[in-house]
Enzyme design. Structure first.
Site, short mmCIF file in Angstrom:
data_model
loop_
_atom_site.label_atom_id
_atom_site.label_comp_id
_atom_site.label_asym_id
_atom_site.label_seq_id
_atom_site.Cartn_x
_atom_site.Cartn_y
_atom_site.Cartn_z
N ASP A 97 52.10 150.26 -80.58
CA ASP A 97 51.49 149.54 -81.42
C ASP A 97 49.92 149.91 -82.19
O ASP A 97 49.12 150.25 -81.47
CB ASP A 97 50.64 148.29 -80.68
CG ASP A 97 49.81 147.28 -81.35
OD1 ASP A 97 49.87 147.14 -82.64
OD2 ASP A 97 49.17 146.38 -80.69
N ASP A 113 49.30 147.97 -89.54
CA ASP A 113 49.79 147.71 -88.34
C ASP A 113 51.21 147.54 -87.86
O ASP A 113 51.75 146.57 -88.34
CB ASP A 113 48.94 146.21 -87.82
CG ASP A 113 48.95 145.77 -86.53
OD1 ASP A 113 49.55 146.54 -85.48
OD2 ASP A 113 48.88 144.50 -86.17
#
Length: 477
Positions: free
Chosen positions: A174, A364
């Site tokens: 992430d 992201d």
């Protein structure tokens, strides 16, 4: 009437439970080149029981919460998110709209190989992660891990080792957070009981495990965990960090603790200034220890529909074989909190400028869709033939659209594959009808900020550099 009310209450409770899922990867041996690459694996998940509009709203809710936290704004309340899901299910006249509702089933058991040999690449066995994860191929670059694909390109996972003796953990990679954690041996779910069919870390499984007794907690766009900060050995593609500081979660929300969640923990790869644990990220620690030449993390994200399974994450450098070097562009990170955010010069549709200058994009890997301010999303879709708003922040586009949406960074335009714009058919039996758009609107308050997730990142090589505080993108080959 009482039956209808009971059904409504039951469905509302069910909609609250619907949310996030994620991805896995496989480890590889060190080759002493100062670069580590992990295969990025795709998670393939059957979603036949969930209508695409409900699926879309889950991603919208997740993205809106995530963007609010990234930008320091007030996030939407649980009630607002539940209401949005409810409106998807019961539009206007509160009529039952879909034939059935269901949570996608993922594997009830996972076969994880024992600790792998770090010396022999050919000895690496594929790790089976269940129906929800598509396993990546062996990495082709030095010091790399494959990125497994979760579900329909929902998330990307890699396998690392923790503890003594080392055991495998499947970890969500992430770029939008900065904490590493896995479940503790005594992990409890907020929904009751244990934390599902996952691997856990503690004194019973690791002789080098040391609990600092310092608490931590992290809240994500969907889900939250809390526990203690610990120290233990970890190995990333054969690069070993002794007594690395990270977290074990004693409590997990059902987003993480359920058997339908394929990963054992999460590795945040934003800058450590964002860390709730106030600890260096793994890439920062690898660079500090001299195990890689720089605190660089690079991603080649795979697309499920391509069936190539060639996703990889590389630590310490960029894998020059994955992109066209002539297209490499590097921009300054304009975010001061620790996220990766770059100036976005332009947005075009079929080569025509939409007039959306002066925007920035938070890049992201943990977000599936692209979330843009409402007016920007409307402008983009107005240029896509056949696109329509759904009145609830989402849009539809023809499933057979050939519209080419492109985002420009550092003077280089990166086109999004039309298959990613046509995110999912509204009717799985009519693939030539309308599809949910991969670009949605988020009314967070940032008039010029976009949250750019995997819908875009599947179309570019993506790299971040902590030391230089820069973001790089290049066209894939």
């Amino acid at each position: 009437m009482q039956l209808q009310l009971a059904f409504t209450i039951l469905l509302t409770a069910f909609l609250v439970a619907l949310s996030l899922q994620t991805v896995v990867a496989v480890p590889l041996e060190a080759r002493n080149s100062g670069i580590i690459t992990l295969p990025l694996k795709r998670v393939e998940e059957k979603r036949s029981g969930m209508h695409p509009q409900i699926y879309l709203q889950q991603h919208l809710n997740r993205g809106l919460r995530r963007l609010a936290r990234m930008t320091g704004r007030t996030e939407p309340s649980t009630e607002e998110l539940v209401t949005a899901l409810y409106r998807r299910a019961f539009p206007d006249n509160i009529e039952k709209r879909y034939s059935r509702y269901g949570v996608p089933k993922s594997a009830k058991s996972r076969a994880i190989d024992g600790p792998e040999s770090f010396a022999n690449k050919s000895s690496r066995k594929k790790v089976q992660h269940g129906d929800g994860v598509t396993v990546a191929n062996n990495p082709t670059a030095d010091n790399s891990l494959g990125l497994d694909i979760e579900a329909q390109d929902v998330g990307y996972l890699a396998t690392i080792q923790m503890g003594t003796p080392p055991q495998n953990f499947l970890i969500l990679m992430d770029s939008g957070s900065a904490d590493l954690w896995v479940g503790a041996e005594n992990c409890q779910s907020q929904g009751g009981g244990g934390c599902g069919n996952h691997n856990f870390l503690g004194v019973q499984s690791s002789s080098t495990f040391k609990d600092t007794q310092k608490p931590f907690s992290v809240t994500y766009g969907t889900g939250e965990v809390s526990g203690n900060i610990i120290q233990d050995d970890i190995s990333i593609a054969g690069l070993v960090l002794k007594a690395h500081t990270f977290g074990v979660a004693a409590t997990e929300s059902v987003d993480f603790s359920g058997d339908t969640t394929p990963f054992d923990g999460l590795m945040g790869l934003a800058q450590s200034t964002l860390s709730e644990q106030r600890t260096p990220t793994p890439i920062e620690s690898l660079a500090s220890a001299g195990l890689v030449k720089a605190a660089i993390t690079s991603y080649k994200i795979s697309r499920l529909a391509d069936a190539k399974n060639d996703g990889e994450i590389t630590f310490g450098d960029l894998d020059q074989t994955k992109f066209d070097p002539q297209t490499l562009t590097t921009v300054k990170n304009v975010n001061t909190q620790g996220f990766w955010e770059g100036a976005m010069d332009a947005v075009t549709v079929d080569g025509k400028d939409t007039g959306l200058q002066g925007r920035t994009a938070i890049l992201d890997t943990g977000t599936t869709l692209i979330v843009a301010p409402q007016s920007d999303a409307e402008t983009v879709h107005a240029a896509i033939p056949g696109a329509q708003p759904d009145g609830q922040g989402g849009f539809t586009v023809p499933c057979n659209t050939n519209a080419s949406v492109a985002l420009t960074f550092g003077g280089t335009s990166f086109a999004i594959d039309p298959r990613d714009i046509a995110f999912q058919p509204l009717d799985v039996n009519n693939p030539n009808g309308d599809c949910v758009s991969g670009i949605a609107s988020g009314n967070i308050g940032g008039a010029t900020e976009w949250l750019v997730g995997d819908v875009f990142l599947k179309n570019a090589y993506f790299s971040t550099d902590v030391g230089k505080n820069t973001v790089s993108l290049a066209k894939l080959v």
